[in-house]
Design an enzyme around this catalytic site. Structure first.
Site, short mmCIF file in Angstrom:
data_model
loop_
_atom_site.label_atom_id
_atom_site.label_comp_id
_atom_site.label_asym_id
_atom_site.label_seq_id
_atom_site.Cartn_x
_atom_site.Cartn_y
_atom_site.Cartn_z
N HIS A 161 0.80 -1.23 0.00
CA HIS A 161 0.00 0.00 0.00
C HIS A 161 0.84 1.28 0.00
O HIS A 161 0.28 2.36 -0.04
CB HIS A 161 -0.95 0.05 1.21
CG HIS A 161 -1.92 -1.08 1.26
ND1 HIS A 161 -2.78 -1.38 0.23
CD2 HIS A 161 -2.18 -2.00 2.24
CE1 HIS A 161 -3.54 -2.42 0.57
NE2 HIS A 161 -3.18 -2.82 1.77
N HIS A 167 -6.29 -7.69 0.45
CA HIS A 167 -6.50 -6.29 0.08
C HIS A 167 -5.89 -6.01 -1.30
O HIS A 167 -4.90 -6.62 -1.67
CB HIS A 167 -5.83 -5.37 1.11
CG HIS A 167 -6.35 -5.54 2.51
ND1 HIS A 167 -5.79 -6.43 3.40
CD2 HIS A 167 -7.38 -4.95 3.15
CE1 HIS A 167 -6.45 -6.37 4.55
NE2 HIS A 167 -7.43 -5.48 4.43
N ASP A 194 -3.96 -13.00 4.55
CA ASP A 194 -5.12 -12.46 5.27
C ASP A 194 -6.45 -12.78 4.57
O ASP A 194 -7.47 -12.15 4.86
CB ASP A 194 -4.98 -10.95 5.52
CG ASP A 194 -4.58 -10.16 4.28
OD1 ASP A 194 -4.50 -10.75 3.19
OD2 ASP A 194 -4.33 -8.95 4.41
#
Ligand SMILES: [Zn+2]
Ligand SMILES: [Zn+2]
Length: 386
Positions: free
Chosen positions: A133, A171, A258
């Protein structure tokens, strides 16, 4: 040539926001200890992570931002003074020597790149990396410097390589995608929980790249509550078709752990089965298309006790052609770490079956994911037919 090297330095554990922050690199210690317990990681396999130089960080980041990270980590700035750089926020708080620790994670990924590209190892793993990110001038989502972005630019500059980046973190791999959005020589592939309800909100199938880079950004947003079979179906078709379309020289995989049912930050329903299968196909395709050149990094993963050590161990076992064990985890490992863990361990390599109650919307979710896949791959499927 070595099969694979495991890049690690204890300084990487210095990347630590606080004792209660969900991002916790104790995962590295737990994973290495598990691997050592089963005799799958020798000291000779471990190579130290170097620290990235300022010049290398500048491949991906603004000089002003690097200055801010340094000053913040040296206690010279208040939270208010760095808030516009994404530092000192709830997600990414200031911690001591944050520049040095972050540069050590980036350096680990660069060490991995050099081992593979200089032919000293077929594959290389830096579990400390995968901070997907991080933006050019701003921290985001626990990520300060973006090791994958730096590593890909470094692969381009130093080795003139065409790079495929594969991101299976739950994500969206936004930081890496935007870094190469205009670049036709870097392809990014991200499979993630849809951004409808999950950070960072991007990763729609319509994000395909821009200008010269149009057509080299691929996103596969899957529905919340997606289970193993549908996840793997999307992953396998996406991987095969994107590898064949792009024909990379080298592949860099981000292995966030995750997407598991236990992960406290996401809503996917994966089990250990996906963490066995994800690296298996990446490995196979790296040999088919890239002469074996495969660099792997870590990423998210917030159940650091029950999920990440098993998942990342499976990644290393795959990279080194070692069999993935079945049955009980080593007793010594369970006894050593259970007292510290806030939850009872899953004592076996596999998850219990079933791990959760059946999901009534299963068929509907699978159908939605299949339709998404068709749309996301349409651009290369039609090209092939014509
Ligand atoms: Zn191999
Ligand atoms: Zn994640």
């Amino acid at each position: 040539m070595k099969k694979a090297v495991f890049v690690y330095s204890p300084e990487q554990l210095g990347y630590k926001f606080s004792d209660t922050h969900p991002f916790n690199h104790k995962r590295l210690t737990l994973t290495m200890d598990l691997l050592k317990n089963i005799g799958a990681l020798d000291d000779v396999d471990i190579v130290p992570a170097r620290i990235a130089t300022e010049e290398e960080l500048l491949l991906a980041h603004d000089p002003k931002y690097i200055e801010i990270v340094k000053s913040a980590g040296h206690g010279k700035l208040s939270e208010a003074q760095c808030a516009s750089y994404g530092i000192g926020t709830e997600d990414t708080p200031i911690f001591k020597n944050m520049h040095e620790a972050s540069a050590q994670l980036v350096g680990g990924t660069l060490t991995a790149v050099d081992y593979v590209m200089e032919g000293k190892a077929e594959h290389a793993l830096n579990l400390g990396g995968g901070l997907h990110h991080g933006f050019r001038g701003r921290a985001s989502g626990f990520c300060i410097y973006n090791d994958s972005t730096v590593a890909i630019r470094y692969l381009q500059d130093k080795y003139k390589a065409r790079v495929l980046y594969v991101d299976t973190d739950a994500h969206h791999g936004d930081g890496v995608q935007w870094s190469f959005y205009d670049d036709p020589d870097v392809c990014t592939l991200s499979i993630h929980e849809t951004g409808r309800y999950l950070f960072p909100g991007t990763g729609n199938i319509t994000e395909r790249g821009n200008g010269q880079g149009y057509g080299t950004s691929f996103n596969f947003p899957i529905d919340a509550f997606t289970e193993d079979d549908s996840f793997l179906d999307i992953y396998e078709q996406a991987m095969r078709e994107v590898f064949e379309f792009f024909k990379p020289d080298v592949v860099l995989t981000q292995n966030g752990a995750d997407a598991h049912y236990f992960d406290p930050l996401t809503h996917l329903y994966g089990t250990m089965n996906i963490y066995k299968e994800i690296p298996k196909l990446a490995h196979k395709l790296a040999h088919e298309y890239c002469d074996g050149k495969w660099i792997a990094v870590g990423g998210g993963g917030y159940d650091i006790w029950r999920v990440v050590p098993r998942a990342w161990s499976m990644l290393w076992l795959e990279m080194t052609n070692q069999e993935i064990p079945t049955g009980p985890l080593p007793q010594a490992w369970l006894e050593r770490w259970q007292p510290e863990a806030p939850v009872p361990f899953i004592p076996t390599w596999e998850d219990p079956n079933p791990l959760y109650e059946p999901i009534p919307r299963k068929a509907e979710i699978e159908e939605k994911n299949a339709q998404m896949l068709e749309k996301a791959l349409h651009i290369i499927r039609t090209e092939k037919r014509s």
